[in-house]
Scaffold this motif. Structure first.
Motif, short mmCIF file in Angstrom:
data_model
loop_
_atom_site.label_atom_id
_atom_site.label_comp_id
_atom_site.label_asym_id
_atom_site.label_seq_id
_atom_site.Cartn_x
_atom_site.Cartn_y
_atom_site.Cartn_z
N LEU A 1 -19.47 54.15 81.62
CA LEU A 1 -20.69 54.61 82.29
C LEU A 1 -20.77 54.09 83.71
CD1 LEU A 1 -23.18 54.19 79.32
CD2 LEU A 1 -22.15 56.31 80.15
N VAL A 2 -20.05 53.02 84.00
CA VAL A 2 -19.96 52.51 85.37
C VAL A 2 -18.48 52.31 85.71
CG1 VAL A 2 -22.20 51.34 85.30
CG2 VAL A 2 -20.12 50.05 84.80
N ARG A 3 -18.22 52.27 87.00
CA ARG A 3 -16.87 51.98 87.48
C ARG A 3 -16.99 50.81 88.44
NH1 ARG A 3 -16.99 54.14 92.58
NH2 ARG A 3 -18.36 55.92 92.86
N ALA A 4 -15.88 50.12 88.63
CA ALA A 4 -15.88 48.96 89.51
C ALA A 4 -14.70 49.03 90.47
CB ALA A 4 -15.79 47.68 88.67
N ARG A 5 -14.92 48.46 91.63
CA ARG A 5 -13.83 48.34 92.60
C ARG A 5 -13.95 46.97 93.25
NH1 ARG A 5 -15.74 48.82 97.73
NH2 ARG A 5 -17.73 49.85 97.97
N ARG A 6 -12.83 46.44 93.64
CA ARG A 6 -12.81 45.12 94.27
C ARG A 6 -13.04 45.27 95.77
NH1 ARG A 6 -12.01 40.40 92.67
NH2 ARG A 6 -11.08 40.95 90.66
N GLU A 7 -13.88 44.40 96.28
CA GLU A 7 -14.14 44.32 97.73
C GLU A 7 -14.06 42.84 98.09
OE1 GLU A 7 -18.05 45.18 100.07
OE2 GLU A 7 -17.00 47.09 99.75
N GLY A 8 -12.91 42.43 98.58
CA GLY A 8 -12.69 41.01 98.83
C GLY A 8 -12.64 40.27 97.51
N LYS A 9 -13.51 39.28 97.37
CA LYS A 9 -13.57 38.51 96.12
C LYS A 9 -14.58 39.09 95.14
CE LYS A 9 -12.24 34.10 98.16
NZ LYS A 9 -12.63 32.71 98.37
N GLU B 1 -23.90 51.74 95.34
CA GLU B 1 -22.99 50.74 94.79
C GLU B 1 -23.55 49.35 95.07
OE1 GLU B 1 -18.67 52.88 95.28
OE2 GLU B 1 -19.40 51.62 96.93
N TYR B 2 -23.39 48.45 94.09
CA TYR B 2 -23.92 47.10 94.24
C TYR B 2 -23.01 46.09 93.57
CZ TYR B 2 -28.19 49.49 95.52
OH TYR B 2 -29.10 50.29 96.14
N ALA C 1 -20.67 51.01 90.45
CA ALA C 1 -21.33 52.29 90.71
C ALA C 1 -21.35 53.08 89.41
CB ALA C 1 -20.59 53.07 91.79
N LEU C 2 -22.19 54.12 89.37
CA LEU C 2 -22.16 55.02 88.22
C LEU C 2 -20.77 55.64 88.12
CD1 LEU C 2 -25.54 56.96 88.61
CD2 LEU C 2 -25.04 55.02 87.10
N ALA C 3 -20.30 55.83 86.91
CA ALA C 3 -18.97 56.40 86.72
C ALA C 3 -18.90 57.83 87.23
CB ALA C 3 -18.58 56.35 85.25
N ASP C 4 -19.96 58.60 87.01
CA ASP C 4 -20.01 59.99 87.47
C ASP C 4 -21.44 60.51 87.33
OD1 ASP C 4 -20.34 60.87 84.74
OD2 ASP C 4 -18.17 60.80 84.50
N GLU C 5 -21.64 61.74 87.73
CA GLU C 5 -22.98 62.34 87.69
C GLU C 5 -23.49 62.58 86.28
OE1 GLU C 5 -25.50 63.04 89.98
OE2 GLU C 5 -24.23 61.64 91.08
#
Length: 102
Positions: A70-78, A41-42, A83-87
Motif C-alpha cells: 500500500l506504500v512504497r519507499a525510496r532512500r534519500e541519503g540516510k 512523500e514523507y 509514498a502511496l504505492a499507487d492511486e
C-alpha cells in the motif's frame, strides 16, 4: 451462480490476499498514515510529528503497509521516504469514506 460467474470468481489465493489487504485497513493509525500520504512523500520523522505519534509506532505501521504493497519507499541519503504505492490506495479509502457517509 452461473458457470460464467464461477469462471470469473477470484481464486482462493486471491480471496485470501484481498482479505489480508482489508485487515491492514482495519487500523485507524494506518488509515491516518495513508491519508497523510495523500498529500505527498514523507519521512518517518515528518509523519510521526504531523500525526502526533512516536517514530517507532510510525515505523512499525509503515512496515505493515509496505508488506501489503500500500506504500512504497525510496532512500534519500540516510532516510527512507514513503509514498502511496499507487492511486488504487487513494481510491479504496475514498470509496470507504463515501460508503460510510451514505
Amino acid at each position: 451462480m452461473t458457470v460464467a460467474a464461477m469462471q470469473r470468481a477470484p481464486s482462493e489465493d486471491q480471496l485470501y490476499d484481498l482479505a489480508e489487504v482489508f485487515k491492514v485497513f482495519g487500523d485507524s493509525t494506518r488509515i491516518r498514515i495513508l491519508y497523510r500520504l495523500f498529500s505527498g512523500e514523507y519521512g518517518v520523522n515528518e509523519l510521526a510529528e504531523s500525526l502526533n505519534l512516536t517514530q517507532s509506532a510510525v515505523s512499525h505501521q509503515l512496515k505493515l503497509l509496505k508488506q501489503a504493497r500500500l506504500v512504497r519507499a525510496r532512500r534519500e541519503g540516510k532516510s527512507m521516504i514513503y509514498a502511496l504505492a499507487d492511486e488504487h490506495v487513494r481510491t479504496m479509502i475514498d470509496q470507504g469514506l463515501e460508503h460510510i457517509s451514505e
